[in-house]
Write a protein that holds these residues in place. Sequence first.
Motif, PDB file in Angstrom:
ATOM      1  N   TYR A 190     -17.888 -23.221 -31.665  1.00  0.00           N
ATOM      2  CA  TYR A 190     -18.055 -22.412 -32.884  1.00  0.00           C
ATOM      3  C   TYR A 190     -17.912 -23.299 -34.125  1.00  0.00           C
ATOM      4  O   TYR A 190     -18.697 -23.183 -35.077  1.00  0.00           O
ATOM      5  CB  TYR A 190     -17.023 -21.287 -32.915  1.00  0.00           C
ATOM      6  CG  TYR A 190     -17.221 -20.342 -34.086  1.00  0.00           C
ATOM      7  CD1 TYR A 190     -17.911 -19.137 -33.925  1.00  0.00           C
ATOM      8  CD2 TYR A 190     -16.749 -20.656 -35.362  1.00  0.00           C
ATOM      9  CE1 TYR A 190     -18.112 -18.285 -35.008  1.00  0.00           C
ATOM     10  CE2 TYR A 190     -16.951 -19.814 -36.447  1.00  0.00           C
ATOM     11  CZ  TYR A 190     -17.626 -18.625 -36.262  1.00  0.00           C
ATOM     12  OH  TYR A 190     -17.838 -17.784 -37.336  1.00  0.00           O
TER      13      TYR A 190
ATOM     14  N   LYS B 268     -15.137  -7.213 -25.825  1.00  0.00           N
ATOM     15  CA  LYS B 268     -15.823  -7.257 -27.110  1.00  0.00           C
ATOM     16  C   LYS B 268     -15.663  -8.640 -27.754  1.00  0.00           C
ATOM     17  O   LYS B 268     -14.698  -9.355 -27.502  1.00  0.00           O
ATOM     18  CB  LYS B 268     -15.273  -6.189 -28.061  1.00  0.00           C
ATOM     19  CG  LYS B 268     -15.404  -4.763 -27.539  1.00  0.00           C
ATOM     20  CD  LYS B 268     -16.851  -4.351 -27.365  1.00  0.00           C
ATOM     21  CE  LYS B 268     -16.962  -2.891 -26.947  1.00  0.00           C
ATOM     22  NZ  LYS B 268     -18.365  -2.478 -26.701  1.00  0.00           N
ATOM     23  N   THR B 269     -16.595  -9.007 -28.607  1.00  0.00           N
ATOM     24  CA  THR B 269     -16.532 -10.298 -29.286  1.00  0.00           C
ATOM     25  C   THR B 269     -15.433 -10.294 -30.349  1.00  0.00           C
ATOM     26  O   THR B 269     -15.059  -9.227 -30.866  1.00  0.00           O
ATOM     27  CB  THR B 269     -17.859 -10.632 -29.965  1.00  0.00           C
ATOM     28  OG1 THR B 269     -18.088  -9.696 -31.033  1.00  0.00           O
ATOM     29  CG2 THR B 269     -19.016 -10.598 -28.982  1.00  0.00           C
ATOM     30  N   PRO B 270     -14.910 -11.473 -30.708  1.00  0.00           N
ATOM     31  CA  PRO B 270     -13.922 -11.543 -31.787  1.00  0.00           C
ATOM     32  C   PRO B 270     -14.448 -10.935 -33.088  1.00  0.00           C
ATOM     33  O   PRO B 270     -13.702 -10.252 -33.806  1.00  0.00           O
ATOM     34  CB  PRO B 270     -13.668 -13.038 -31.938  1.00  0.00           C
ATOM     35  CG  PRO B 270     -13.947 -13.597 -30.591  1.00  0.00           C
ATOM     36  CD  PRO B 270     -15.108 -12.790 -30.074  1.00  0.00           C
ATOM     37  N   GLU B 271     -15.729 -11.168 -33.393  1.00  0.00           N
ATOM     38  CA  GLU B 271     -16.302 -10.621 -34.626  1.00  0.00           C
ATOM     39  C   GLU B 271     -16.300  -9.094 -34.610  1.00  0.00           C
ATOM     40  O   GLU B 271     -16.000  -8.460 -35.629  1.00  0.00           O
ATOM     41  CB  GLU B 271     -17.736 -11.125 -34.818  1.00  0.00           C
ATOM     42  CG  GLU B 271     -17.838 -12.616 -35.119  1.00  0.00           C
ATOM     43  CD  GLU B 271     -18.033 -13.460 -33.861  1.00  0.00           C
ATOM     44  OE1 GLU B 271     -18.525 -14.590 -33.992  1.00  0.00           O
ATOM     45  OE2 GLU B 271     -17.680 -12.990 -32.751  1.00  0.00           O
ATOM     46  N   PHE B 272     -16.614  -8.510 -33.467  1.00  0.00           N
ATOM     47  CA  PHE B 272     -16.616  -7.050 -33.340  1.00  0.00           C
ATOM     48  C   PHE B 272     -15.218  -6.500 -33.555  1.00  0.00           C
ATOM     49  O   PHE B 272     -15.018  -5.513 -34.290  1.00  0.00           O
ATOM     50  CB  PHE B 272     -17.133  -6.650 -31.953  1.00  0.00           C
ATOM     51  CG  PHE B 272     -17.241  -5.163 -31.739  1.00  0.00           C
ATOM     52  CD1 PHE B 272     -18.431  -4.492 -31.992  1.00  0.00           C
ATOM     53  CD2 PHE B 272     -16.141  -4.415 -31.309  1.00  0.00           C
ATOM     54  CE1 PHE B 272     -18.527  -3.107 -31.810  1.00  0.00           C
ATOM     55  CE2 PHE B 272     -16.226  -3.037 -31.125  1.00  0.00           C
ATOM     56  CZ  PHE B 272     -17.420  -2.392 -31.371  1.00  0.00           C
TER      57      PHE B 272
ATOM     58  N   ASP C 287     -14.818 -23.118 -26.339  1.00  0.00           N
ATOM     59  CA  ASP C 287     -15.385 -22.055 -27.174  1.00  0.00           C
ATOM     60  C   ASP C 287     -15.068 -22.297 -28.646  1.00  0.00           C
ATOM     61  O   ASP C 287     -15.919 -22.124 -29.537  1.00  0.00           O
ATOM     62  CB  ASP C 287     -14.826 -20.687 -26.770  1.00  0.00           C
ATOM     63  CG  ASP C 287     -15.298 -20.230 -25.401  1.00  0.00           C
ATOM     64  OD1 ASP C 287     -16.417 -20.592 -25.011  1.00  0.00           O
ATOM     65  OD2 ASP C 287     -14.532 -19.508 -24.732  1.00  0.00           O
TER      66      ASP C 287
ATOM     67  N   LEU D 258      -9.058 -14.271 -30.523  1.00  0.00           N
ATOM     68  CA  LEU D 258      -9.548 -15.376 -29.696  1.00  0.00           C
ATOM     69  C   LEU D 258      -8.753 -15.520 -28.400  1.00  0.00           C
ATOM     70  O   LEU D 258      -8.830 -16.562 -27.742  1.00  0.00           O
ATOM     71  CB  LEU D 258      -9.483 -16.698 -30.478  1.00  0.00           C
ATOM     72  CG  LEU D 258     -10.207 -16.743 -31.827  1.00  0.00           C
ATOM     73  CD1 LEU D 258     -10.080 -18.134 -32.442  1.00  0.00           C
ATOM     74  CD2 LEU D 258     -11.672 -16.358 -31.680  1.00  0.00           C
TER      75      LEU D 258
ATOM     76  N   ARG E  53      -4.350 -18.174 -28.140  1.00  0.00           N
ATOM     77  CA  ARG E  53      -5.209 -18.141 -26.959  1.00  0.00           C
ATOM     78  C   ARG E  53      -4.320 -18.273 -25.728  1.00  0.00           C
ATOM     79  O   ARG E  53      -3.350 -19.023 -25.736  1.00  0.00           O
ATOM     80  CB  ARG E  53      -6.227 -19.294 -26.978  1.00  0.00           C
ATOM     81  CG  ARG E  53      -7.240 -19.217 -28.088  1.00  0.00           C
ATOM     82  CD  ARG E  53      -8.313 -20.287 -27.936  1.00  0.00           C
ATOM     83  NE  ARG E  53      -7.788 -21.634 -28.071  1.00  0.00           N
ATOM     84  CZ  ARG E  53      -7.606 -22.480 -27.075  1.00  0.00           C
ATOM     85  NH1 ARG E  53      -7.886 -22.109 -25.812  1.00  0.00           N
ATOM     86  NH2 ARG E  53      -7.129 -23.691 -27.273  1.00  0.00           N
TER      87      ARG E  53
ATOM     88  N   MET F 234     -14.962 -16.422 -39.650  1.00  0.00           N
ATOM     89  CA  MET F 234     -15.404 -15.087 -39.230  1.00  0.00           C
ATOM     90  C   MET F 234     -15.015 -14.025 -40.245  1.00  0.00           C
ATOM     91  O   MET F 234     -15.816 -13.155 -40.612  1.00  0.00           O
ATOM     92  CB  MET F 234     -14.785 -14.732 -37.874  1.00  0.00           C
ATOM     93  CG  MET F 234     -15.313 -15.529 -36.700  1.00  0.00           C
ATOM     94  SD  MET F 234     -14.465 -15.032 -35.163  1.00  0.00           S
ATOM     95  CE  MET F 234     -15.367 -16.019 -33.957  1.00  0.00           C
TER      96      MET F 234
ATOM     97  N   ASP G 181      -9.022 -14.715 -25.374  1.00  0.00           N
ATOM     98  CA  ASP G 181      -9.708 -15.086 -24.135  1.00  0.00           C
ATOM     99  C   ASP G 181     -10.593 -16.319 -24.280  1.00  0.00           C
ATOM    100  O   ASP G 181     -11.254 -16.724 -23.320  1.00  0.00           O
ATOM    101  CB  ASP G 181     -10.552 -13.912 -23.622  1.00  0.00           C
ATOM    102  CG  ASP G 181      -9.690 -12.754 -23.139  1.00  0.00           C
ATOM    103  OD1 ASP G 181      -8.666 -13.016 -22.490  1.00  0.00           O
ATOM    104  OD2 ASP G 181     -10.055 -11.592 -23.410  1.00  0.00           O
ATOM    105  N   TRP G 182     -10.606 -16.921 -25.470  1.00  0.00           N
ATOM    106  CA  TRP G 182     -11.456 -18.092 -25.677  1.00  0.00           C
ATOM    107  C   TRP G 182     -10.841 -19.338 -25.055  1.00  0.00           C
ATOM    108  O   TRP G 182      -9.624 -19.498 -24.983  1.00  0.00           O
ATOM    109  CB  TRP G 182     -11.660 -18.327 -27.176  1.00  0.00           C
ATOM    110  CG  TRP G 182     -12.807 -17.562 -27.756  1.00  0.00           C
ATOM    111  CD1 TRP G 182     -13.287 -16.370 -27.329  1.00  0.00           C
ATOM    112  CD2 TRP G 182     -13.603 -17.947 -28.878  1.00  0.00           C
ATOM    113  NE1 TRP G 182     -14.345 -15.972 -28.131  1.00  0.00           N
ATOM    114  CE2 TRP G 182     -14.550 -16.923 -29.086  1.00  0.00           C
ATOM    115  CE3 TRP G 182     -13.594 -19.033 -29.743  1.00  0.00           C
ATOM    116  CZ2 TRP G 182     -15.487 -16.975 -30.113  1.00  0.00           C
ATOM    117  CZ3 TRP G 182     -14.528 -19.091 -30.766  1.00  0.00           C
ATOM    118  CH2 TRP G 182     -15.472 -18.075 -30.947  1.00  0.00           C
TER     119      TRP G 182
END
Length: 235
Positions: free
Chosen positions: A179, A15-19, A175, A168, A141, A48, A170-171
């Motif tokens: 952003y 899933k995305t960080p925002e999610f 990345d 983050l 990270r 975010m 996995d960023w």
Amino acid sequence: MKQIVETLNAQFKGKTPEFVLDWFIKKHKGKIALASSMGAEDQVLTDMIVKIDPSVRIFTLDTGRLFYETYELIERTSLRYKKNIEIYFPSPEDVEKMVTEKGINLFYQSIENRKECCRVRKIEPLKRAFKELDVWICGLRRSQSATRTDNQLVEWDEANGLIKLNPLIDWSEEDVWKYIKENGVPYNPLHDKGFPSIGCQPCTRAIEPGEDIRAGRWWWENPETKECGLHNRKK
């Protein structure tokens, strides 16, 4: 708690960080906060979080030994997002005692002294900031250093009795900067001068081309000791 953490990591895999942030902010409303070092990753998370819910607490630690550029960034960030960043200071009595007994730059003398300085200036104030929290958001990270390769998206901080969330995790560094550039996120100008990781001024230097991104933090120590005690505790 181990079972809960494993379930959450499985639930949010990919899933995305925002999610992830949106879910945890709604789930732990009023009991979640970002612990920001004002580094690039934490600036991304600030952007975010404010877009999701501007009421979420964001705090930072003023150790008394920060770069001028870091203080200036705190002000710029507060103005940009129209949000006061909470500042936690170390106990003056504890700092005075430590410096009187061991010297103003005690951290260069031994790993034990350096960790004591981090405890007084960072870990103890952080404990005060954690009061009444269920979750603390962090900008770790895996690719940052050898000490962080085993960190997970969701972890249990046994020492403080709360969940540590690393959106983050996995960023890549690419990345993060993508952003920042695309969203106009304010960042520390020292990043443009060879400082990928920025902490206290006496304990941070610019890195050379090809060095690990955290090579400039506590550069006189071995890589496996380069943590202040905030991270990599028993999960």
